[in-house]
Design a protein around this motif. Structure first.
Motif, mmCIF file in Angstrom:
data_model
loop_
_atom_site.group_PDB
_atom_site.id
_atom_site.type_symbol
_atom_site.label_atom_id
_atom_site.label_comp_id
_atom_site.label_asym_id
_atom_site.label_seq_id
_atom_site.Cartn_x
_atom_site.Cartn_y
_atom_site.Cartn_z
ATOM 1 N N THR A 78 15.669 8.485 62.853
ATOM 2 C CA THR A 78 14.513 7.747 62.323
ATOM 3 C C THR A 78 14.459 7.822 60.800
ATOM 4 O O THR A 78 14.255 6.814 60.112
ATOM 5 N N ILE A 79 14.658 9.044 60.296
ATOM 6 C CA ILE A 79 14.538 9.220 58.839
ATOM 7 C C ILE A 79 15.672 8.533 58.099
ATOM 8 O O ILE A 79 15.464 7.888 57.055
ATOM 9 N N ASP B 116 6.369 15.557 63.398
ATOM 10 C CA ASP B 116 5.568 14.584 62.652
ATOM 11 C C ASP B 116 5.518 14.929 61.166
ATOM 12 O O ASP B 116 5.651 14.056 60.301
ATOM 13 N N LEU B 117 5.311 16.213 60.902
ATOM 14 C CA LEU B 117 5.214 16.628 59.500
ATOM 15 C C LEU B 117 6.548 16.483 58.777
ATOM 16 O O LEU B 117 6.583 16.096 57.599
ATOM 17 N N ALA B 118 7.635 16.784 59.495
ATOM 18 C CA ALA B 118 8.960 16.617 58.869
ATOM 19 C C ALA B 118 9.192 15.148 58.521
ATOM 20 O O ALA B 118 9.700 14.824 57.438
ATOM 21 N N PHE C 220 12.953 21.755 58.502
ATOM 22 C CA PHE C 220 12.301 21.670 59.804
ATOM 23 C C PHE C 220 11.892 23.065 60.284
ATOM 24 O O PHE C 220 10.812 23.239 60.872
ATOM 25 N N GLY C 221 12.743 24.054 60.021
ATOM 26 C CA GLY C 221 12.401 25.429 60.405
ATOM 27 C C GLY C 221 11.139 25.898 59.702
ATOM 28 O O GLY C 221 10.250 26.497 60.311
ATOM 29 N N PHE C 222 11.061 25.618 58.430
ATOM 30 C CA PHE C 222 9.870 26.012 57.682
ATOM 31 C C PHE C 222 8.629 25.344 58.257
ATOM 32 O O PHE C 222 7.589 25.990 58.479
ATOM 33 N N THR D 147 12.338 22.633 45.410
ATOM 34 C CA THR D 147 10.937 22.877 45.066
ATOM 35 C C THR D 147 10.112 21.622 45.299
ATOM 36 O O THR D 147 9.005 21.679 45.860
ATOM 37 N N TYR D 148 10.679 20.505 44.885
ATOM 38 C CA TYR D 148 10.002 19.210 45.084
ATOM 39 C C TYR D 148 9.799 18.939 46.573
ATOM 40 O O TYR D 148 8.690 18.584 47.010
ATOM 41 N N LEU D 149 10.849 19.151 47.359
ATOM 42 C CA LEU D 149 10.792 18.846 48.798
ATOM 43 C C LEU D 149 9.794 19.750 49.528
ATOM 44 O O LEU D 149 8.956 19.268 50.314
ATOM 45 N N TYR D 150 9.861 21.033 49.242
ATOM 46 C CA TYR D 150 8.991 21.961 49.965
ATOM 47 C C TYR D 150 7.550 21.890 49.473
ATOM 48 O O TYR D 150 6.622 22.240 50.217
ATOM 49 N N THR D 151 7.365 21.467 48.272
ATOM 50 C CA THR D 151 5.993 21.263 47.801
ATOM 51 C C THR D 151 5.342 20.129 48.582
ATOM 52 O O THR D 151 4.160 20.223 48.986
ATOM 53 N N ILE D 152 6.111 19.069 48.817
ATOM 54 C CA ILE D 152 5.588 17.961 49.626
ATOM 55 C C ILE D 152 5.291 18.452 51.043
ATOM 56 O O ILE D 152 4.214 18.173 51.602
ATOM 57 N N ALA D 153 6.239 19.192 51.606
ATOM 58 C CA ALA D 153 6.049 19.695 52.973
ATOM 59 C C ALA D 153 4.822 20.600 53.057
ATOM 60 O O ALA D 153 4.052 20.540 54.033
#
Lengths: 257, 184
Positions: A27-28, B52-54, B37-39, B76-82
């Motif tokens: 999907t992504i 859904d969140l991923a 996804f693990g986080f 940092t950018y990616l995990y901040t969004i997550a």
């Protein structure tokens, strides 16, 4: 990093971490492909301006070529001209502040310079020709009198019209005589009014009406002072050579003493 | 092209994707998808919510690719969004109970030893029961992030992160030890 000796970390990593589901990956990745930014969306902000400038430059070049005007390539020979102008300009500016007598610059020198320029304008000059022309200009300039010796005529030689030069030269040649006549007439006027020669007579005294002067001469004549009347009339003619003189006064001077 | 992409850094790949290079995003995604996804999984209420969140997180990365500037590390950018997605999710589900340890969503189904399986399940449940800040710090730390990275992602100081980690481990040891003792 997690502490390997920590039993919690050991237990945390004892089983494989959860993996991203394949369906989610699909999907992504599809979303990424569908919504990929277009390649040209990150064009630099200056690119449109540079493009416009290029178009303008191209049009200008074409215009110059069609009109037969010298292009920037032709102007590459311009140093020959620039050298001449840059060396003459300071001399001219210094002459402006120089109020002494005028001495003409050699006439042959501008001809040499213009000859060099003419050869430049005729055809694209070969490097050797450019050097020769530049040398000619340089020699001409070095052979010329120093800037302090350049006088008004050398400035006038830069005027575009030779007729103007002649007219101005003629006027300047006459000017000293005119000035002297005016000064004498002012002095005589002052002498007429005060009986003394006023050495401080100013140009404002030129406002004295010629007719009034003539009336005063007539008065002298009427009063029998013929000798002074003749002298005054002579001075009047010198001051106002074009002013008509009454017949009675003309006869005065023409008549034998 | 794939090899060239593999040689590039995350930030460079992101810029390439911003220029329209989909392959760059594919490489970027393959690098970070599982750890992210693990986080999210360890920080969210259940697996469905994690998926859904991923998806929301990666979707945000895709949408904001145009405005991305490599002023910080991509992780940092990616995990901040997550993290922000997780906070939003926790706010939305504030009234819902946290998934319990007996949930069939536990990913440790492959565990060969029943005791280990149970211990892992208990640990997962204990992690989910932690306060959000402590859970976040603990999971990120276990996923390999440095204290500085965690501080950047959490928008907190390094000392604060250390404190959160200390409290998280203390709580987990207490709960896990109790559960482990009960199980034993």
């Amino acid at each position: 990093m997690p502490d390997p000796n920590d039993s919690l970390s050991e237990l945390y990593h004892s089983t494989p971490s959860p993996r991203s589901p394949a369906a989610l990956d699909e999907t992504i990745l599809k979303m990424a492909a569908d919504h990929a930014p277009r390649a040209n969306r990150r064009t630099p902000g200056w690119l449109p301006l540079a493009s416009a400038a290029s178009v303008v430059g191209l049009v200008s070049l074409l215009f110059h070529q069609m009109a037969g005007l010298p292009t920037s390539t032709d102007r590459a020979h311009a140093p020959t001209v620039i050298v001449q102008e840059s060396q003459l300009q300071p001399a001219a500016s210094r002459v402006d502040g120089f109020t002494g007598k005028v001495r003409a610059a050699p006439q042959a020198e501008p001809i040499e310079v213009s000859g060099a320029l003419q050869s430049h304008n005729d055809e694209a000059m070969e490097p050797e020709a450019i050097i020769t022309a530049a040398d000619a200009v340089s020699k001409t300039l070095s052979a010329a009198p120093s800037a302090a010796q350049y006088q008004q005529p050398s400035i006038e030689s830069q005027e575009p019209s030779a007729r103007k030069i002649e007219e101005r030269s003629a006027m300047e040649a006459v000017a000293p005589a005119l000035k002297q006549q005016r000064a004498e007439s002012r002095s005589h006027e002052s002498l007429r009014a005060t009986g003394e020669l006023d050495m401080d007579a100013t140009p404002a005294d030129d406002a004295v009406n010629a007719e009034q002067w003539l009336e005063n001469i007539k008065d002298l004549l009427t009063n029998g002072d013929k000798e002074r009347a003749i002298i005054q009339l002579q001075h009047f003619r010198a001051a106002y050579p074009e002013h008509p003189i009454p017949d009675e006064l003309t006869r005065l001077t023409d008549a034998p003493n | 092209m794939g090899l060239l992409h593999r040689l590039r850094g995350d930030e460079s790949l992101m810029e390439l994707y911003a220029g329209g290079d989909v392959g760059a995003f594919n490489e970027l995604y393959s690098r970070h998808k599982d750890r992210l996804f693990g986080f999210i999984y360890h920080s969210s209420s259940d697996r469905t919510a994690a998926e859904d969140l991923a998806q929301e997180t990666w979707s945000a990365v895709i949408r904001q690719a145009d405005s991305y500037r490599p002023t910080a590390r991509f992780t940092t950018y990616l995990y901040t969004i997550a993290r922000r997605k997780l906070i939003d999710q926790h706010r939305r589900s504030a009234t819902r109970p946290v998934a319990d340890a007996d949930s069939d969503e536990t990913p440790a189904a492959t565990g060969s030893e029943p005791d280990t399986h149970l211990e892992v399940a208990q640990l997962r449940a204990a992690i989910k029961a932690l306060p959000a800040d402590q859970r976040e710090a603990f999971v990120l730390r276990e996923e390999g992030f440095s204290l500085t990275d965690i501080a950047a992602i959490s928008d907190a100081g390094v000392e604060t992160v250390k404190s959160r980690l200390r409290y998280a481990r203390q709580t987990l040891r207490q709960q896990f030890s109790g559960g482990h003792r009960q199980h034993a």
